[in-house]
Design a protein around this motif. Sequence first.
Motif, PDB file in Angstrom:
ATOM      1  N   ILE A 145       0.853  -1.193   0.000  1.00  0.00           N
ATOM      2  CA  ILE A 145       0.000   0.000   0.000  1.00  0.00           C
ATOM      3  C   ILE A 145       0.883   1.235   0.000  1.00  0.00           C
ATOM      4  O   ILE A 145       1.724   1.419   0.881  1.00  0.00           O
ATOM      5  N   ILE A 146       0.689   2.096  -0.997  1.00  0.00           N
ATOM      6  CA  ILE A 146       1.425   3.349  -1.094  1.00  0.00           C
ATOM      7  C   ILE A 146       0.389   4.473  -1.153  1.00  0.00           C
ATOM      8  O   ILE A 146      -0.492   4.461  -2.017  1.00  0.00           O
ATOM      9  N   GLN A 147       0.460   5.423  -0.268  1.00  0.00           N
ATOM     10  CA  GLN A 147      -0.502   6.524  -0.273  1.00  0.00           C
ATOM     11  C   GLN A 147       0.142   7.782   0.291  1.00  0.00           C
ATOM     12  O   GLN A 147       1.214   7.743   0.872  1.00  0.00           O
ATOM     13  N   PHE A 148      -0.554   8.915   0.086  1.00  0.00           N
ATOM     14  CA  PHE A 148      -0.047  10.170   0.630  1.00  0.00           C
ATOM     15  C   PHE A 148      -1.170  10.998   1.231  1.00  0.00           C
ATOM     16  O   PHE A 148      -2.342  10.833   0.885  1.00  0.00           O
ATOM     17  N   PHE A 149      -0.782  11.883   2.130  1.00  0.00           N
ATOM     18  CA  PHE A 149      -1.676  12.895   2.678  1.00  0.00           C
ATOM     19  C   PHE A 149      -0.969  14.246   2.532  1.00  0.00           C
ATOM     20  O   PHE A 149       0.191  14.385   2.944  1.00  0.00           O
ATOM     21  N   ALA A 150      -1.656  15.192   1.925  1.00  0.00           N
ATOM     22  CA  ALA A 150      -1.111  16.550   1.821  1.00  0.00           C
ATOM     23  C   ALA A 150      -1.548  17.314   3.070  1.00  0.00           C
ATOM     24  O   ALA A 150      -2.709  17.711   3.193  1.00  0.00           O
ATOM     25  N   VAL A 151      -0.626  17.480   4.007  1.00  0.00           N
ATOM     26  CA  VAL A 151      -0.954  18.076   5.308  1.00  0.00           C
ATOM     27  C   VAL A 151       0.133  19.068   5.711  1.00  0.00           C
ATOM     28  O   VAL A 151       1.326  18.793   5.563  1.00  0.00           O
ATOM     29  N   ASP A 152      -0.306  20.209   6.221  1.00  0.00           N
ATOM     30  CA  ASP A 152       0.618  21.162   6.828  1.00  0.00           C
ATOM     31  C   ASP A 152       0.823  20.724   8.276  1.00  0.00           C
ATOM     32  O   ASP A 152      -0.072  20.884   9.120  1.00  0.00           O
ATOM     33  N   LEU A 153       1.974  20.161   8.581  1.00  0.00           N
ATOM     34  CA  LEU A 153       2.209  19.582   9.899  1.00  0.00           C
ATOM     35  C   LEU A 153       2.366  20.620  10.998  1.00  0.00           C
ATOM     36  O   LEU A 153       2.440  20.259  12.177  1.00  0.00           O
ATOM     37  N   THR A 154       2.406  21.893  10.648  1.00  0.00           N
ATOM     38  CA  THR A 154       2.456  22.929  11.678  1.00  0.00           C
ATOM     39  C   THR A 154       1.062  23.223  12.233  1.00  0.00           C
ATOM     40  O   THR A 154       0.929  23.903  13.246  1.00  0.00           O
ATOM     41  N   VAL A 155       0.027  22.702  11.556  1.00  0.00           N
ATOM     42  CA  VAL A 155      -1.363  22.923  11.991  1.00  0.00           C
ATOM     43  C   VAL A 155      -1.853  21.642  12.687  1.00  0.00           C
ATOM     44  O   VAL A 155      -2.172  20.647  12.015  1.00  0.00           O
ATOM     45  N   TYR A 156      -1.929  21.677  13.994  1.00  0.00           N
ATOM     46  CA  TYR A 156      -2.187  20.475  14.781  1.00  0.00           C
ATOM     47  C   TYR A 156      -3.515  19.805  14.433  1.00  0.00           C
ATOM     48  O   TYR A 156      -3.580  18.575  14.289  1.00  0.00           O
ATOM     49  N   ASP A 157      -4.585  20.579  14.264  1.00  0.00           N
ATOM     50  CA  ASP A 157      -5.900  20.008  13.955  1.00  0.00           C
ATOM     51  C   ASP A 157      -5.856  19.161  12.681  1.00  0.00           C
ATOM     52  O   ASP A 157      -6.495  18.102  12.604  1.00  0.00           O
ATOM     53  N   LYS A 158      -5.100  19.643  11.691  1.00  0.00           N
ATOM     54  CA  LYS A 158      -4.999  18.917  10.417  1.00  0.00           C
ATOM     55  C   LYS A 158      -4.245  17.595  10.601  1.00  0.00           C
ATOM     56  O   LYS A 158      -4.565  16.591   9.954  1.00  0.00           O
ATOM     57  N   VAL A 159      -3.257  17.615  11.477  1.00  0.00           N
ATOM     58  CA  VAL A 159      -2.484  16.394  11.728  1.00  0.00           C
ATOM     59  C   VAL A 159      -3.363  15.366  12.438  1.00  0.00           C
ATOM     60  O   VAL A 159      -3.316  14.169  12.137  1.00  0.00           O
ATOM     61  N   VAL A 160      -4.191  15.823  13.373  1.00  0.00           N
ATOM     62  CA  VAL A 160      -5.123  14.927  14.069  1.00  0.00           C
ATOM     63  C   VAL A 160      -6.093  14.307  13.072  1.00  0.00           C
ATOM     64  O   VAL A 160      -6.351  13.090  13.100  1.00  0.00           O
ATOM     65  N   GLU A 161      -6.626  15.106  12.167  1.00  0.00           N
ATOM     66  CA  GLU A 161      -7.552  14.613  11.145  1.00  0.00           C
ATOM     67  C   GLU A 161      -6.894  13.521  10.292  1.00  0.00           C
ATOM     68  O   GLU A 161      -7.523  12.512   9.956  1.00  0.00           O
ATOM     69  N   MET A 162      -5.623  13.737   9.959  1.00  0.00           N
ATOM     70  CA  MET A 162      -4.908  12.755   9.149  1.00  0.00           C
ATOM     71  C   MET A 162      -4.792  11.417   9.885  1.00  0.00           C
ATOM     72  O   MET A 162      -5.047  10.354   9.301  1.00  0.00           O
ATOM     73  N   PHE A 163      -4.452  11.453  11.158  1.00  0.00           N
ATOM     74  CA  PHE A 163      -4.309  10.210  11.913  1.00  0.00           C
ATOM     75  C   PHE A 163      -5.659   9.524  12.127  1.00  0.00           C
ATOM     76  O   PHE A 163      -5.726   8.286  12.168  1.00  0.00           O
ATOM     77  N   GLU A 164      -6.720  10.298  12.246  1.00  0.00           N
ATOM     78  CA  GLU A 164      -8.054   9.696  12.351  1.00  0.00           C
ATOM     79  C   GLU A 164      -8.363   8.876  11.100  1.00  0.00           C
ATOM     80  O   GLU A 164      -8.905   7.764  11.188  1.00  0.00           O
ATOM     81  N   LYS A 165      -7.981   9.406   9.941  1.00  0.00           N
ATOM     82  CA  LYS A 165      -8.205   8.683   8.685  1.00  0.00           C
ATOM     83  C   LYS A 165      -7.330   7.429   8.627  1.00  0.00           C
ATOM     84  O   LYS A 165      -7.777   6.362   8.196  1.00  0.00           O
ATOM     85  N   LEU A 166      -6.078   7.551   9.062  1.00  0.00           N
ATOM     86  CA  LEU A 166      -5.175   6.403   9.058  1.00  0.00           C
ATOM     87  C   LEU A 166      -5.687   5.282   9.964  1.00  0.00           C
ATOM     88  O   LEU A 166      -5.668   4.108   9.588  1.00  0.00           O
ATOM     89  N   PHE A 167      -6.150   5.652  11.149  1.00  0.00           N
ATOM     90  CA  PHE A 167      -6.655   4.648  12.084  1.00  0.00           C
ATOM     91  C   PHE A 167      -7.940   4.013  11.559  1.00  0.00           C
ATOM     92  O   PHE A 167      -8.177   2.818  11.761  1.00  0.00           O
ATOM     93  N   GLU A 168      -8.773   4.798  10.889  1.00  0.00           N
ATOM     94  CA  GLU A 168      -9.993   4.252  10.291  1.00  0.00           C
ATOM     95  C   GLU A 168      -9.651   3.221   9.219  1.00  0.00           C
ATOM     96  O   GLU A 168     -10.347   2.216   9.051  1.00  0.00           O
TER      97      GLU A 168
END
Length: 373
Positions: A115-138
Amino acid sequence: MNFSAALSQYYGEYLILTLIVLAGLPITGLLGVILNWKLSLSYNQKSVSKKVRGKHCLVTGASQGLGKATAIELVKAGAHVTIIARGKKDPKTGISSLDSVVKELELSKVNPDQIIQFFAVDLTVYDKVVEMFEKLFEQGHNPEFLFCNAGSATPGLFIDQLPVQNKEKYEEGEHEWMMKSNYFTHVNVIRALLQVARKGESTEEDSICGISSKIAIKLPKSIILVGSVLSTLSFVGFSAYSASKYAIRGFADAMRSEMKPLGVHVGIYYPGNMATPGFEIENETKPKITAKIEGSSETVSAKSAAESLLAGFDRNLFYYSNDLLGELARVSVNGGNPRPYPVVEILATPLLATIFTVWAAITDMEIKSFYKK
């Protein structure tokens, strides 16, 4: 002949022998440090593959340079790889830079099921990073190995990096930005992962360092933070960048101690200069005196630096560098952390103290001479 008389007769020889031993031990220790350093960076793809094959790896700052090269090596080792970066879109095509990286990673697959995938996320914005991990865990793709590499470097004299006044309001300077882009891009990833892992879970009696067993099984087996040789020493032109990299080092020290009871390995990698697009941008703002002190040190390829990173990761090293100066500085500033080669490192300490004392004196003389001219 009694003992005192014999001692008196051979006093000179004993003194010379003692001095040779005292001088030889630090030299032996230094040679041992260099030899162990060389051996520790020997990259064994088969060994890395045994560790990561079929496992989920997350690599931040993977649109180019070291992050991208690390992601490629992990894919070649058979891992499932998720890459994270801001992912700037081409204004003409509207295609994200991460799309092309993913296509390149796909070509490196050794198994069609990877599995190869990407997320375009600004890691300086904490809320966006949380959203990304929620998707990963799902998805069930919470990372088993985490490589925090995001960051940038903007060298410059302190006076040239002050906050800028704009309509009676001061905009942040480079020191604020370096802390955001280097330090908080690391911290945000790890705390967002923990935030999502503990969602809906209550603290249990069996918690370790505040983390219950239910949460612990969701954590990565290994977390690698990417600092810099400038996490261990600094000089003119790097007040903003180096401070942010020192911060990562302090964070890694605490995280190593806190995660160890949970069976999570934490390491910090100190790469030297690499021939990457980021290094070219860095040189655009680098003061002449900074470049002079750096000298004509050779750069290594991103691929070579990635192989060194993974070699240390495979051996579960804590502090490690692909640069000789970085490794010697690592030994000197190891602090209260475990040493991988304690005997030779202790023996080398007096000589290393001398080396860096001389280095500091030469650096000061170069700065004084540069501005005198």
